[in-house]
Design a protein around this motif. Structure first.
Motif, PDB file in Angstrom:
ATOM      1  N   LEU B  57     -55.936  -3.939  18.570  1.00 37.53           N
ATOM      2  CA  LEU B  57     -55.728  -4.288  17.165  1.00 37.53           C
ATOM      3  C   LEU B  57     -56.505  -5.533  16.740  1.00 37.53           C
ATOM      4  O   LEU B  57     -56.677  -5.807  15.561  1.00 37.53           O
ATOM      5  CB  LEU B  57     -54.227  -4.507  16.906  1.00 37.53           C
ATOM      6  CG  LEU B  57     -53.490  -3.345  16.251  1.00 37.53           C
ATOM      7  CD1 LEU B  57     -54.206  -2.021  16.506  1.00 37.53           C
ATOM      8  CD2 LEU B  57     -52.061  -3.268  16.732  1.00 37.53           C
ATOM      9  N   LYS B  58     -56.902  -6.317  17.715  1.00 32.87           N
ATOM     10  CA  LYS B  58     -57.662  -7.535  17.434  1.00 32.87           C
ATOM     11  C   LYS B  58     -56.876  -8.572  16.650  1.00 32.87           C
ATOM     12  O   LYS B  58     -57.449  -9.313  15.843  1.00 32.87           O
ATOM     13  CB  LYS B  58     -58.964  -7.204  16.696  1.00 32.87           C
ATOM     14  CG  LYS B  58     -59.959  -6.482  17.572  1.00 32.87           C
ATOM     15  CD  LYS B  58     -61.132  -6.001  16.786  1.00 32.87           C
ATOM     16  CE  LYS B  58     -62.165  -5.400  17.705  1.00 32.87           C
ATOM     17  NZ  LYS B  58     -62.582  -6.336  18.763  1.00 32.87           N
ATOM     18  N   HIS B  59     -55.595  -8.576  16.861  1.00 40.22           N
ATOM     19  CA  HIS B  59     -54.828  -9.738  16.423  1.00 40.22           C
ATOM     20  C   HIS B  59     -53.632  -9.869  17.341  1.00 40.22           C
ATOM     21  O   HIS B  59     -53.200  -8.896  17.962  1.00 40.22           O
ATOM     22  CB  HIS B  59     -54.421  -9.650  14.960  1.00 40.22           C
ATOM     23  CG  HIS B  59     -53.565  -8.475  14.647  1.00 40.22           C
ATOM     24  ND1 HIS B  59     -53.930  -7.495  13.766  1.00 40.22           N
ATOM     25  CD2 HIS B  59     -52.355  -8.104  15.131  1.00 40.22           C
ATOM     26  CE1 HIS B  59     -52.984  -6.582  13.707  1.00 40.22           C
ATOM     27  NE2 HIS B  59     -52.022  -6.926  14.520  1.00 40.22           N
ATOM     28  N   THR B  60     -53.108 -11.072  17.413  1.00 42.46           N
ATOM     29  CA  THR B  60     -52.099 -11.353  18.428  1.00 42.46           C
ATOM     30  C   THR B  60     -50.751 -11.756  17.840  1.00 42.46           C
ATOM     31  O   THR B  60     -49.797 -11.953  18.571  1.00 42.46           O
ATOM     32  CB  THR B  60     -52.574 -12.515  19.314  1.00 42.46           C
ATOM     33  OG1 THR B  60     -52.968 -13.596  18.449  1.00 42.46           O
ATOM     34  CG2 THR B  60     -53.757 -12.094  20.148  1.00 42.46           C
ATOM     35  N   HIS B  61     -50.708 -11.899  16.525  1.00 43.17           N
ATOM     36  CA  HIS B  61     -49.488 -12.409  15.903  1.00 43.17           C
ATOM     37  C   HIS B  61     -49.068 -13.724  16.537  1.00 43.17           C
ATOM     38  O   HIS B  61     -47.890 -13.961  16.808  1.00 43.17           O
ATOM     39  CB  HIS B  61     -48.373 -11.376  15.964  1.00 43.17           C
ATOM     40  CG  HIS B  61     -48.386 -10.478  14.762  1.00 43.17           C
ATOM     41  ND1 HIS B  61     -47.346 -10.386  13.881  1.00 43.17           N
ATOM     42  CD2 HIS B  61     -49.356  -9.698  14.277  1.00 43.17           C
ATOM     43  CE1 HIS B  61     -47.676  -9.543  12.916  1.00 43.17           C
ATOM     44  NE2 HIS B  61     -48.888  -9.115  13.132  1.00 43.17           N
ATOM     45  N   THR B  62     -50.045 -14.518  16.805  1.00 41.94           N
ATOM     46  CA  THR B  62     -49.812 -15.823  17.401  1.00 41.94           C
ATOM     47  C   THR B  62     -50.606 -16.863  16.631  1.00 41.94           C
ATOM     48  O   THR B  62     -51.770 -16.647  16.313  1.00 41.94           O
ATOM     49  CB  THR B  62     -50.267 -15.803  18.872  1.00 41.94           C
ATOM     50  OG1 THR B  62     -49.473 -14.873  19.587  1.00 41.94           O
ATOM     51  CG2 THR B  62     -50.124 -17.177  19.488  1.00 41.94           C
ATOM     52  N   LEU B  63     -49.930 -17.971  16.340  1.00 48.92           N
ATOM     53  CA  LEU B  63     -50.569 -19.071  15.617  1.00 48.92           C
ATOM     54  C   LEU B  63     -50.487 -20.307  16.490  1.00 48.92           C
ATOM     55  O   LEU B  63     -49.789 -20.315  17.502  1.00 48.92           O
ATOM     56  CB  LEU B  63     -49.820 -19.314  14.317  1.00 48.92           C
ATOM     57  CG  LEU B  63     -50.198 -18.588  13.031  1.00 48.92           C
ATOM     58  CD1 LEU B  63     -51.040 -17.367  13.226  1.00 48.92           C
ATOM     59  CD2 LEU B  63     -48.966 -18.286  12.194  1.00 48.92           C
ATOM     60  N   ALA B  64     -51.168 -21.354  16.097  1.00 44.25           N
ATOM     61  CA  ALA B  64     -51.066 -22.589  16.867  1.00 44.25           C
ATOM     62  C   ALA B  64     -50.870 -23.771  15.938  1.00 44.25           C
ATOM     63  O   ALA B  64     -51.412 -23.808  14.839  1.00 44.25           O
ATOM     64  CB  ALA B  64     -52.302 -22.795  17.719  1.00 44.25           C
ATOM     65  N   LEU B  65     -50.079 -24.706  16.420  1.00 48.88           N
ATOM     66  CA  LEU B  65     -49.880 -25.956  15.692  1.00 48.88           C
ATOM     67  C   LEU B  65     -50.462 -27.068  16.547  1.00 48.88           C
ATOM     68  O   LEU B  65     -49.945 -27.359  17.628  1.00 48.88           O
ATOM     69  CB  LEU B  65     -48.389 -26.195  15.469  1.00 48.88           C
ATOM     70  CG  LEU B  65     -48.021 -27.515  14.790  1.00 48.88           C
ATOM     71  CD1 LEU B  65     -48.573 -27.583  13.376  1.00 48.88           C
ATOM     72  CD2 LEU B  65     -46.507 -27.696  14.767  1.00 48.88           C
ATOM     73  N   VAL B  66     -51.535 -27.647  16.068  1.00 46.07           N
ATOM     74  CA  VAL B  66     -52.206 -28.690  16.843  1.00 46.07           C
ATOM     75  C   VAL B  66     -51.958 -30.034  16.168  1.00 46.07           C
ATOM     76  O   VAL B  66     -52.448 -30.272  15.061  1.00 46.07           O
ATOM     77  CB  VAL B  66     -53.711 -28.419  16.940  1.00 46.07           C
ATOM     78  CG1 VAL B  66     -54.380 -29.456  17.830  1.00 46.07           C
ATOM     79  CG2 VAL B  66     -53.971 -27.018  17.462  1.00 46.07           C
ATOM     80  N   ILE B  67     -51.173 -30.858  16.820  1.00 48.12           N
ATOM     81  CA  ILE B  67     -50.805 -32.151  16.232  1.00 48.12           C
ATOM     82  C   ILE B  67     -51.045 -33.260  17.248  1.00 48.12           C
ATOM     83  O   ILE B  67     -51.192 -32.992  18.441  1.00 48.12           O
ATOM     84  CB  ILE B  67     -49.322 -32.167  15.822  1.00 48.12           C
ATOM     85  CG1 ILE B  67     -48.448 -31.797  17.020  1.00 48.12           C
ATOM     86  CG2 ILE B  67     -49.079 -31.246  14.659  1.00 48.12           C
ATOM     87  CD1 ILE B  67     -46.975 -31.915  16.746  1.00 48.12           C
ATOM     88  N   PRO B  68     -51.065 -34.491  16.782  1.00 52.16           N
ATOM     89  CA  PRO B  68     -51.314 -35.578  17.719  1.00 52.16           C
ATOM     90  C   PRO B  68     -50.207 -35.771  18.755  1.00 52.16           C
ATOM     91  O   PRO B  68     -50.480 -35.891  19.936  1.00 52.16           O
ATOM     92  CB  PRO B  68     -51.434 -36.800  16.806  1.00 52.16           C
ATOM     93  CG  PRO B  68     -51.890 -36.249  15.503  1.00 52.16           C
ATOM     94  CD  PRO B  68     -51.175 -34.943  15.380  1.00 52.16           C
ATOM     95  N   ASP B  69     -48.945 -35.759  18.306  1.00 56.43           N
ATOM     96  CA  ASP B  69     -47.904 -36.140  19.254  1.00 56.43           C
ATOM     97  C   ASP B  69     -46.512 -35.798  18.743  1.00 56.43           C
ATOM     98  O   ASP B  69     -45.991 -36.442  17.844  1.00 56.43           O
ATOM     99  CB  ASP B  69     -47.997 -37.656  19.507  1.00 56.43           C
ATOM    100  CG  ASP B  69     -46.989 -38.116  20.536  1.00 56.43           C
ATOM    101  OD1 ASP B  69     -46.349 -37.266  21.169  1.00 56.43           O
ATOM    102  OD2 ASP B  69     -46.859 -39.345  20.710  1.00 56.43           O
TER     103      ASP B  69
END
Lengths: 338, 338
Positions: B57-69
């Motif tokens: 399907l070429k999608h993972t239903h996954t997101l990411a939250l990239v924060i300092p701390d």
DNA sequence: TCATTGTTTGAAAACGATTACAATATATAT
DNA sequence: ATATATATTGTAATCGTTTTCAAACAATGA
């Protein structure tokens, strides 16, 4: 669109099996070919597809941290410890907040299973009714044990000992009438801390006064109310051991409002050492839980069982609580100086 | 070992294409067959393999939250808002702490690309030198804009306005000599808050005194030191606007130590409304950032661009800061009552 | 030169799903 | 009964990797 191993193979004039080998540093590829492939890959901006790899390798290098609520000051440090350890070991972490809801916990566990995470570290929402944990497929380690579920390894701290140390400190600081204001009665950690409290009293031959033992919730308001009730009924203690820091903060608030002099006439000790506790305006004496370590150790333990070929045995790792003396209790050594 | 679609097909006596269709509720499967398949699947304990599905399907239903701390009190609420929204929309979230390190940020972004997350929400570690963001493949939305990188949508709060409101409140409360004790000078949010501060002074025809504008770090110690220097040099203000709550807390500590009466003789306002600020023992007046909303909105925005077929345009969503009057400043209305 | 050994390489199957297309079964109209 | 349309099912290709096995090649010793 996306550069694949095949594109590289074509451009480099080799089969894609060779490309795969070169990229993964497998032996049996001529140094020359390997360099060529690596160069082509770089030039084309190749990004390995972890999904495809995961499909054949049957692992994803992904772990999950399932906790009640990252907004609760107890958890961020655990999360940080876990993530630091995980990233060092080459794993990514899913963050899952159950919001203290067993149904949501179940649901998360299900998706995590579908997403084929390699392992899970779970702080159960509740310590009972966690029957869905029984036939679980994925390696899991528990933060906080669940009585009766023996099949999982866990990281815990010694709550009884923590409760003992806390109470002992209060006694040694010269407080005489020491109350225990706890959280949810059904919570094992609460029960254990209370047990430590009783143990310390016994050891110093202080009779246990049940009217000074109060159960409430792990909330600031609960601490406030509990102390207020005690004061209003003319049963004011001269020290309290709060079931956790949040409770202790409520107690502190109430004591301040009633003009009690802290720590001279009234001592307070909490449990957890949440960040609030060390604020200059608060300076709450408390029992420190090694939160960062708990997260870190949990991941390390988990990865160790993942790497172990055979079924590894169940391990219970018990961490030591530590007394942090700050400004809400009299300093013992100062007292001894007199 | 693992139950697959083929196992179900065999047991149900149909082809696995049919099983797939039935499981996904595709049309064109006889109701009867569908029920049979569903039943067999359930009986066999089938767990769909999201990895395999993701591959095709070429999608993972996954997101990411990239924060300092996550350990910084500003972030847990954002994370919580993000996660709540994500889970509602059927996505899981990777938590990534960059520890304010651009290299670590880069590294995370790389793994996230390999793991084929569908989208990323990023709070950049720094606002400069983020050149690695240019040729990025995955949809991303920024928390805090980066000047000069126009290609990403972002969620921001209006820092200038926040700074203005804060200062205005101080002025209206009758404070005369108002200092600004900020964080890192290079930080855009700091500069903007300072700008708001100046704007308010101008509006009320108060001359700007550069000796009352101090740059430091976003640390409690920095706030403490800065006020101390002012006091020691005989230039004591009667109010300070701290660049964020942590700084303001340091200021508060210093003021208390010097016996300044708060809020009567000395007013303090912060920025962010971190959880500490509302503690009964602190009660810091501050400018609230809608942190939970920021996380939530960011995810919602991200998912919206994921679902959009065409390249959606760049959106900047600006959230409103809000004044939270507590106990470290005189209450304006009370003053007006006189 | 030829057999033997060891190195490099390639072809093809596998991982577990989705889906385009073809094939079959069923229903409808004439 | 026949032709046609529709509903249901199956076959096979595909997604991007890894890895087994066999083939090709080069090097070694007799």
């Amino acid at each position: 669109m996306q550069v694949t191993i095949k594109d590289i193979a074509k451009k480099a004039g080799v089969s894609y099996a060779t490309v795969s080998r070169a990229l993964n540093g497998r032996s049996g590829v001529k140094e020359e070919t390997k360099e060529l492939i690596l160069e082509v890959a770089k030039k084309m901006g190749y990004q390995p597809n972890a999904i495809a790899r995961g499909l054949v390798l049957k692992h994803t290098h992904t772990l999950a941290l399932v906790i009640p609520d990252i907004t609760n000051p107890f958890f961020p440090e655990i999360a940080r410890g876990a993530e630091d350890a995980a990233s060092l070991l080459g794993y990514s972490i899913f963050l899952c907040n159950t919001n203290w809801d067993t149904d949501k916990e179940k649901l998360y566990l299900k998706t995590l299973q579908e997403k084929r995470v390699d392992g899970i570290i779970l702080h159960p929402a509740h310590n009972d009714g966690e029957t869905h944990l029984y036939d679980f497929q994925i390696p899991m380690i528990l933060l906080n044990k669940i009585p009766g579920i023996a099949e999982y390894s866990s990281i815990e701290i010694d709550n009884v000992r923590g409760g003992f140390i806390a109470t002992k400190h209060l006694i040694e600081a010269g407080y005489k009438k020491i109350a225990f204001i706890g959280g949810t009665e059904s919570s094992p950690s609460n029960a254990e801390r209370k047990e430590g409290y009783k143990l310390a009293l016994k050891k110093y031959n202080i009779p246990i006064d049940e009217s000074l033992i109060i159960n409430g919730k792990f909330k600031s308001e609960s601490g406030y109310e509990s102390l207020k009730k005690l004061i209003d009924s003319g049963n004011t203690p001269d020290a309290v051991f709060g079931g956790n820091d949040v409770i202790a903060l409520g107690v502190l608030h109430c004591a301040q409002e009633h003009g009690l002099r802290i720590p001279e006439d009234f001592g307070i000790i909490g449990f957890d050492d949440i960040p609030y506790a060390s604020l200059p305006q608060i300076q709450l004496t408390t029992i420190e839980q090694p939160k960062y370590q708990m997260g870190k150790r949990a991941i390390e333990l988990l990865v160790r069982v993942l790497k172990a070929e055979e079924d590894s045995e169940v391990i219970r790792m018990i961490l030591e609580p530590k007394l942090k003396i700050r400004k809400t209790t009299r300093n013992v050594s100062r007292k001894l100086d007199k």
